[in-house]
Design an enzyme around this catalytic site. Sequence first.
Site, PDB file in Angstrom:
ATOM      1  CG  ASP A  57      -3.008  11.839   6.420  1.00 27.24           C
ATOM      2  OD1 ASP A  57      -3.435  11.753   7.584  1.00 27.24           O
ATOM      3  OD2 ASP A  57      -3.026  10.887   5.605  1.00 27.24           O
ATOM      4  N   GLY A  70       3.057   8.067   2.751  1.00 24.85           N
ATOM      5  CA  GLY A  70       2.998   9.211   3.683  1.00 24.85           C
ATOM      6  C   GLY A  70       1.590   9.744   3.695  1.00 24.85           C
ATOM      7  CB  SER A 102      -1.705   3.508  -0.566  1.00 26.53           C
ATOM      8  OG  SER A 102      -0.391   3.085  -0.274  1.00 26.53           O
ATOM      9  CE  LYS A 103      -2.231   7.305   7.058  1.00 19.81           C
ATOM     10  NZ  LYS A 103      -2.809   8.621   7.173  1.00 19.81           N
ATOM     11  NE  ARG A 104       2.164   0.555  -0.310  1.00 13.25           N
ATOM     12  CZ  ARG A 104       2.766   0.833  -1.452  1.00 13.25           C
ATOM     13  NH1 ARG A 104       4.072   0.914  -1.511  1.00 13.25           N
ATOM     14  NH2 ARG A 104       2.066   1.033  -2.553  1.00 13.25           N
TER      15      ARG A 104
END
Length: 450
Positions: A238, A232, A228-230
């Site tokens: 991105d 990075g 997930s975004k956690r």
Amino acid sequence: MLIPMRVRFPPSPTGALHIGNARTALYNWLLARGQGGALVLRVEDTDRERSTPENVQMIFDALEWLGIDWDEGPTYQTANAERHAEVVQRLVDGGHAYRSTAGPDEVKAYKEEHGNRGFRGEDEGTGATRLRVPDEGVTVVQDVIRGETEFENALLDDLVIARADGTLVYHLAVVVDDADAGITHVVRGADHYSNTPKQILIQKAIGAPTPIYAHLPLLHGPDGKKLSKRHGAASVQDLRDAGYLPEAVLNYLALLGWGYDETTEFHSIEELQQRFSLERVSKSPAVFDENKLRYMNGRYLRGLDVDDLTRRLEALTGRSGLRGAVEISQDKISTLTEFWPLTHFLFDGPADDPAAREKVIEAPGGREALASARAALAEVPEPWTEERVQAALDGVAERLGVKRKQVFQPLRVALTGTTVSPGIFETVALLGRDETLARVDHALNGRKGT
Ligand code: GLU
């Protein structure tokens, strides 16, 4: 006769293209390209609120950036609404489905009463449309990656295939669209695995062949948790913004769940197309490790032709005339975004870092070394080359009886403003004599010695 492989990529355009979905797209593309098949792109836009034109465009942009193209489509799931409704009606007419007003509460109550068996409703002629699931037997899911699993039909609920207002449910749309497109292989994320018996039941009811299934392993972060975004970067966008090269990203994505052999990590795109096979995809979750991607990206970046890298960096920075800066920094950077912080001093003048000055130029012997370097550089005969610059600076260290670093570091701070930069000889050669001497003079006179 071998039937040509027809695969599909059906993203739900609810935002940027996630890394896991990009891997799904890549594997399907590799199969189509490697085996002379066709890739069908289908936009699953049934979530009307989130499927905005911008979100659809983000998916296309990400695929284009990765170099993943398709042979048919894009088709849009909502454009097939009539066809879906027609299939639902046919199922009702044929007695394979019925309409029922039972909601979640009724379903729950039924299951409690029947020892957790699958919900079976009555035909009420109104309400949502449910597929009749047989009470006997099993639905078998054959998966190239996960093997064979039997699901007891008695435990599966009669499945909603259209809501009371007629709008469609994902399972029916996917099965109909895949069947209409002649899809032979459904290669998708393991998060869809539990949907598969339901979709096979719909295929059987409409008389469509069951494709070959391959459910790709989940992606985890290095901590073993779902990616997930956690962790990075979470989307292709991105990764692009972080300065990774599309070819490195493709290579790295290919390795998330697949390996050609125990050791080979670097594969060109052509090699991936030839080498990729579902048989070598693993069942266990794959770990997305950005450090590994960085390392691979660095290797790809250093292997690029200077002109090619220059073109990419000029596009990124919006600057021109970067070739010289690229030449002296290519072996020092791992991502495109590291280029400008390392080289902007060449164009914008030295960074203003009083701490670096204090520590290096104002340290004992710093000014003396810098003044000697200036004198030696002023004497370098034309043409001003890296070799001659090096010879002059080596000579200074020798004459002063100090380590080379004690000459190079003050000079580096004078020219760049920092203690980290491309190689000092290359930097001096690139700046040219006049600019080099002017910067050294400024460093020496900018603050008078004691
Ligand atoms: N639209 C689904 C998704 O983006 C994919 C459905 C499928 O592959 O069957 O997760």
